[in-house]
Motif scaffolding. Structure first.
Motif, PDB file in Angstrom:
ATOM      1  N   SER A   4       0.943  -1.670  -0.324  1.00 43.45           N
ATOM      2  CA  SER A   4      -0.275  -0.260   0.096  1.00 43.45           C
ATOM      3  C   SER A   4       0.782   1.360   0.389  1.00 43.45           C
ATOM      4  N   GLU A   5       0.323   2.325   0.856  1.00 41.97           N
ATOM      5  CA  GLU A   5       1.101   3.391   0.258  1.00 41.97           C
ATOM      6  C   GLU A   5       1.587   3.723   2.148  1.00 41.97           C
ATOM      7  N   LYS A   6       1.240   3.131   2.574  1.00 46.70           N
ATOM      8  CA  LYS A   6       2.081   3.105   3.534  1.00 46.70           C
ATOM      9  C   LYS A   6       2.905   1.646   3.913  1.00 46.70           C
ATOM     10  N   VAL A   7       2.753   0.425   3.489  1.00 46.65           N
ATOM     11  CA  VAL A   7       3.316  -0.570   3.959  1.00 46.65           C
ATOM     12  C   VAL A   7       4.412  -1.757   2.311  1.00 46.65           C
ATOM     13  N   SER A   8       5.640  -1.543   2.749  1.00 42.28           N
ATOM     14  CA  SER A   8       6.247  -2.814   1.459  1.00 42.28           C
ATOM     15  C   SER A   8       6.925  -3.896   2.411  1.00 42.28           C
ATOM     16  N   LEU A   9       6.271  -5.411   1.871  1.00 43.09           N
ATOM     17  CA  LEU A   9       7.358  -6.317   2.314  1.00 43.09           C
ATOM     18  C   LEU A   9       8.263  -5.949   1.344  1.00 43.09           C
ATOM     19  N   ALA A  10       9.784  -6.519   1.867  1.00 41.34           N
ATOM     20  CA  ALA A  10      11.076  -7.186   1.740  1.00 41.34           C
ATOM     21  C   ALA A  10      11.849  -8.144   2.156  1.00 41.34           C
ATOM     22  N   SER A  11      12.617  -8.949   0.783  1.00 40.46           N
ATOM     23  CA  SER A  11      13.020  -9.834   0.848  1.00 40.46           C
ATOM     24  C   SER A  11      14.725 -10.399   0.345  1.00 40.46           C
ATOM     25  N   ASP A  12      15.418 -10.543   0.755  1.00 40.98           N
ATOM     26  CA  ASP A  12      16.841 -10.747  -0.109  1.00 40.98           C
ATOM     27  C   ASP A  12      17.369 -12.640  -0.100  1.00 40.98           C
ATOM     28  N   PHE A  13      18.476 -12.719  -0.634  1.00 43.03           N
ATOM     29  CA  PHE A  13      18.733 -13.975  -0.828  1.00 43.03           C
ATOM     30  C   PHE A  13      20.442 -14.146  -1.152  1.00 43.03           C
ATOM     31  N   MET A  14      20.888 -14.548  -0.463  1.00 43.88           N
ATOM     32  CA  MET A  14      22.959 -13.794  -0.860  1.00 43.88           C
ATOM     33  C   MET A  14      23.050 -16.154  -0.829  1.00 43.88           C
ATOM     34  N   TYR A  15      24.050 -15.994  -1.596  1.00 43.32           N
ATOM     35  CA  TYR A  15      24.851 -17.595  -1.774  1.00 43.32           C
ATOM     36  C   TYR A  15      26.293 -17.337  -2.204  1.00 43.32           C
ATOM     37  N   ASN A  16      27.640 -17.882  -1.500  1.00 39.84           N
ATOM     38  CA  ASN A  16      28.203 -18.004  -1.667  1.00 39.84           C
ATOM     39  C   ASN A  16      28.786 -19.541  -2.072  1.00 39.84           C
ATOM     40  N   HIS A  17      29.342 -19.429  -3.067  1.00 38.84           N
ATOM     41  CA  HIS A  17      30.000 -20.800  -4.096  1.00 38.84           C
ATOM     42  C   HIS A  17      31.348 -21.225  -2.898  1.00 38.84           C
TER      43      HIS A  17
END
Length: 283
Positions: A254-267
């Motif tokens: 919405s105008e006030k709410v945002s969701l975030a995610s991240d993923f990292m892989y180190n070979h």
């Protein structure tokens, strides 16, 4: 009754419509529904001028929306900041911090070391020149310079000086902003050289690459990145020859709410990390 019905005269035909011919496949719904204006109901494609795209975000900031939600500036302890402006361009700052400093160790646990320091800062702010200096009680000096050499070329300098040998650092960045691309060249201590380039491919997609060389360690690397953004979401992908694969995704609920995610892989180390977070903006 039947003879009367058979003898009755047939109803008159409907009035002729000379300007509207019946469709070859029969009347159907087209004969019942009113005709649509020209162009309505047809899927139109937006004309995109690929020679006049907008400038993308800097290469090092392609994950800035995710970092704002997942990597906020947090501290444990007490912090006091005070800023006093001597004039419109020259403010002074004072900062006191008492808390813990996290130190990385060989194990998975993080070591917290108690610390306390005072920091004095002097700033010079001008539309084309910004100077930021910080002096701490332990003898460290942090300095930053941002100078607009031209309307498109900017020089950035970051330096940290300390009395401990081999711990002083310095970096020079030359940023060039084009109409639909950005380029950066970096020079640092320990014979560090780097460059990156990012280009807008479509109105929503930008792609870039980076290279670096560490002369003292005799190491080099190359990386690729892409960023897709719209009014409701931002997605990024980064791949480097050092074995790092990083992804991030931010969805505006919405105008006030945002969701975030991240993923990292180190070979190289076979480590996988992932995080989720959200932002709530209260007006």
């Amino acid at each position: 009754m039947g003879s009367v019905a058979s003898a009755a005269a047939p109803p008159p035909p409907p009035p002729a419509q000379p300007h509207m011919a019946a469709p070859p496949y029969g009347a159907g719904l087209t004969g019942v529904l009113s005709p649509k204006p020209d162009g309505e109901g047809k899927k139109t494609e937006e004309n995109v001028d690929y020679l006049n795209l907008s400038c993308p975000v800097p290469f090092e900031e392609i994950q800035r929306e995710a970092l704002m939600s997942l990597k906020p500036e947090l501290f444990e302890g007490l912090r006091l900041d005070f800023t006093k402006g001597l004039n419109q361009k020259f403010p002074l700052s004072h900062s006191v911090f008492m808390g813990f400093l996290e130190v990385l160790s060989q194990s998975t646990e993080t070591i917290k070391v108690p610390t306390a320091h005072y920091e004095f800062g002097a700033n010079f702010i001008d539309p084309r020149l910004i100077l930021v200096g910080r002096v701490m009680t332990d003898g460290r000096l942090n300095a930053r310079v941002k100078c607009d050499l031209t309307d498109d070329l900017t020089l950035k300098v970051n330096a940290q000086l300390t009395h401990e040998p081999h711990y002083s650092q310095g970096m020079f960045n030359f940023d060039y902003k084009g109409t639909d691309y950005r380029a950066q060249f970096q020079i640092g201590n320990n014979a560090f050289y780097g460059a990156n380039y990012i280009q807008s491919v479509t109105p929503n997609l930008s792609m870039g690459t980076e290279i670096f060389w560490l002369g003292h360690q005799r190491k080099s690397g190359i990386g690729f990145a892409s960023r897709y953004n719209s009014d409701k979401m931002v997605g990024t992908l980064q791949v480097a020859s050092t074995g790092i694969v990083a992804l991030s995704y931010v969805q505006k609920v919405s105008e006030k709410v945002s969701l975030a995610s991240d993923f990292m892989y180190n070979h190289m180390s076979r480590n996988v990390t992932s995080s989720f977070g959200y932002d709530y903006m209260h007006a």
